[in-house]
Write a protein that holds these residues in place. Structure first.
Motif, PDB file in Angstrom:
ATOM      1  N   GLN A 156     -11.088 -22.677  24.755  1.00 42.44           N
ATOM      2  CA  GLN A 156     -11.321 -22.612  23.311  1.00 42.44           C
ATOM      3  C   GLN A 156     -12.771 -22.929  22.971  1.00 42.44           C
ATOM      4  OE1 GLN A 156      -9.173 -21.316  21.244  1.00 42.44           O
ATOM      5  NE2 GLN A 156      -7.752 -21.089  22.964  1.00 42.44           N
ATOM      6  N   GLN A 165     -16.060 -19.822  21.776  1.00 50.02           N
ATOM      7  CA  GLN A 165     -16.892 -20.003  20.596  1.00 50.02           C
ATOM      8  C   GLN A 165     -18.377 -20.088  20.943  1.00 50.02           C
ATOM      9  OE1 GLN A 165     -15.703 -19.881  17.475  1.00 50.02           O
ATOM     10  NE2 GLN A 165     -13.677 -19.513  18.355  1.00 50.02           N
ATOM     11  N   LYS A 169     -18.937 -15.401  23.343  1.00 52.22           N
ATOM     12  CA  LYS A 169     -19.048 -14.299  22.379  1.00 52.22           C
ATOM     13  C   LYS A 169     -19.682 -13.072  23.034  1.00 52.22           C
ATOM     14  CE  LYS A 169     -19.212 -17.186  18.236  1.00 52.22           C
ATOM     15  NZ  LYS A 169     -20.019 -17.665  17.088  1.00 52.22           N
ATOM     16  N   ASN A 176     -19.648 -25.487  25.342  1.00 55.00           N
ATOM     17  CA  ASN A 176     -19.849 -25.145  23.926  1.00 55.00           C
ATOM     18  C   ASN A 176     -21.310 -24.839  23.609  1.00 55.00           C
ATOM     19  OD1 ASN A 176     -20.602 -27.773  24.470  1.00 55.00           O
ATOM     20  ND2 ASN A 176     -20.144 -28.522  22.423  1.00 55.00           N
TER      21      ASN A 176
END
Length: 476
Positions: free
Chosen positions: A246, A250, A255, A346
């Motif tokens: 998850q 992002q 992406k 992230n």
């Protein structure tokens, strides 16, 4: 009167006819019943089959090779088939015991059609079709149908704990794999990985071969339908690492993958494939020391990303030239690395307000290692890329740089000029007085030169060691 005497004769004739028809019908019915009774003769029982096949010495010749026909009665009884099926349920062409003809080869697809269809699409099935006789079949993984155990049984060849050993019976054998044009290296690497060690330690959650590659429909990594195809890797790893996925989807990398950019990294690009190690292991590709030099550098050091996507290059070189990079080279375990500033899974572009390197978040990011820092401190350069002629933004540093450069040329130049003058003077004196001894330096002066020479050599050696710590091999 004559008419009355003829009536009983007609009735008698009709009765005889009906009796004949009835007898014929009974005979036909009896014949049909006999035929049906003969066709429905009972098939051999397991006990009748095992009366012969329970003999451990029973063999047959197949292409000049003796093949055992022995069936262990106890193992068959405890197998998943023994508790549900009889021998003739699989060997359906066997009508009597003993049988006069060789039974046909059984097909697992009779009961397991879905699994067979998946296998037929697999890499193993295609290898067999291409002539590879060593490629895996049903029995290669599950074992003999007479001794097959459910996956939930700890003794099953396909139980979670035994999957590595089952796959390793082929993929761990050097000569078997080389004969098929492959290597046993990936499997051996898995055994030393964080997953392999965890399974060997009794973990029921650590990934085994089938968790990543699938079970029956094992496909090549180049197949878009494969679970290990690059764009499918995040979903495959998410079976165990959902929360990390998850974060990844992002990120700037996630992406890019979602847009179909094959140059963006996925899990295996950073962590490795079969040789995944804990991030605390010094040999791991994601330790602080290896991130800048190897892992991140593979993409961010060259110019390919710069040319195609406008991403700045030489990120590894400029990091290693900084204080953080130099400290990392010297073995510091606490100095900041790529992940310390940019994040791990992230990672976001600096323009994103959520990014750890966004201008508004820099103080908080730097404060992880430097408590109490100010905004001015956070403006310091992390990636040092300043050639001698570059203006690095600080007047003080620029003048210090010019001073040192001037001193270097002045000192080295003066030394060369001094030595040249001394050599010239000595040459002149030697020509004038060839037999006269000229003392160049007193004992005190000689000691001065020894100290100066020693200090210069020490400074050069320590300076080179700091700038190029990898130029000499460190002894552990």
């Amino acid at each position: 009167m004559p008419k009355s005497r003829n009536k009983p004769g007609i009735v008698s004739l009709l009765s005889a006819r009906f009796l004949q028809v009835g007898l014929v019908g009974l005979l036909l019915a009896a014949s049909s019943a006999g035929a049906t009774h003969k066709a429905a003769a009972p098939k051999p029982t397991n006990e009748e089959c095992l009366a012969c096949h329970g003999d451990s010495t029973m063999t047959t010749d197949v292409d000049g090779k003796q093949v055992s026909l022995y069936v262990n009665q106890e193992k068959f009884k405890n197998s998943i088939h023994g508790g549900m099926l009889s021998c003739v349920d699989c060997h359906s062409d066997v009508k009597a015991s003993p049988h006069e003809t060789t039974p046909a080869k059984i097909s697992c697809a009779t009961c397991h059609s879905d699994q067979q269809a998946a296998y037929d699409r697999s890499y193993h099935a295609k290898a067999i079709q291409a002539g590879d006789k060593q490629a895996a079949t049903c029995v290669s993984c599950h074992g003999s149908p007479h001794e097959l155990l459910p996956a939930s049984d700890p003794n099953s060849r396909v139980s979670h704990a035994n999957i590595p050993a089952t796959c390793g019976s082929c993929h761990g054998q050097k000569f078997v794999m080389e004969a098929s044009g492959h290597s046993a290296g990936p499997f051996n690497s898995y055994l030393q990985s964080v997953h392999g060690k965890a399974v060997a330690g009794g973990s029921e959650k650590a990934a085994v071969c089938t968790d990543c590659h699938g079970s029956h429909e094992v496909l090549a990594a180049s197949d878009p339908k494969s679970s290990i195809f690059k764009f499918n890797v995040p979903a495959t790893c998410a079976k165990c690492h959902e929360s990390i996925k998850q974060e990844f989807v992002q990120s700037i990398h996630g992406k890019a993958i979602a847009r179909g950019n094959g140059q963006a990294p996925v899990c295996t690009d950073c962590h490795g494939i079969h040789s995944i190690q804990s991030h605390l292991d010094p040999n791991s590709s994601v330790t602080g020391e290896n991130l800048a030099r190897v892992t991140c550098a593979r993409c961010h050091e060259g110019v390919r990303l710069s040319q195609e996507f406008g991403v700045e290059g030489r990120r590894s070189t400029t990091y290693l030239a900084s204080y953080h990079g130099l400290a990392s080279k010297l073995g510091s375990q606490v100095v900041a690395n790529c992940a310390s500033c940019h994040g791990v899974h992230n990672i976001l572009p600096s323009s994103d307000p959520r990014s750890t390197i966004n201008h508004a978040n820099l103080v908080k990011t730097c404060a992880q290692c430097h408590p109490g820092v100010t905004e001015k401190f956070a403006l310091s350069k992390v990636h040092v890329d300043a050639p001698l002629s570059a203006d690095i933004g600080s007047v003080t540093v620029r003048w210090i740089r010019k001073f040192y450069l001037g001193m270097i040329f002045a000192v080295i130049g003066a030394m060369l000029l001094h030595n040249l003058l001394i050599w010239r003077r000595k040459a002149v004196l030697r020509r004038r007085e060839q037999h006269r001894l000229v003392v160049r330096m007193t004992l005190h002066q000689r000691w001065q030169h020894v100290i100066l020479f020693t200090s210069f050599v020490v400074l050069v050696m320590t300076g080179f060691a700091l700038k190029f710590p990898d130029s000499t091999e460190r002894q552990e």
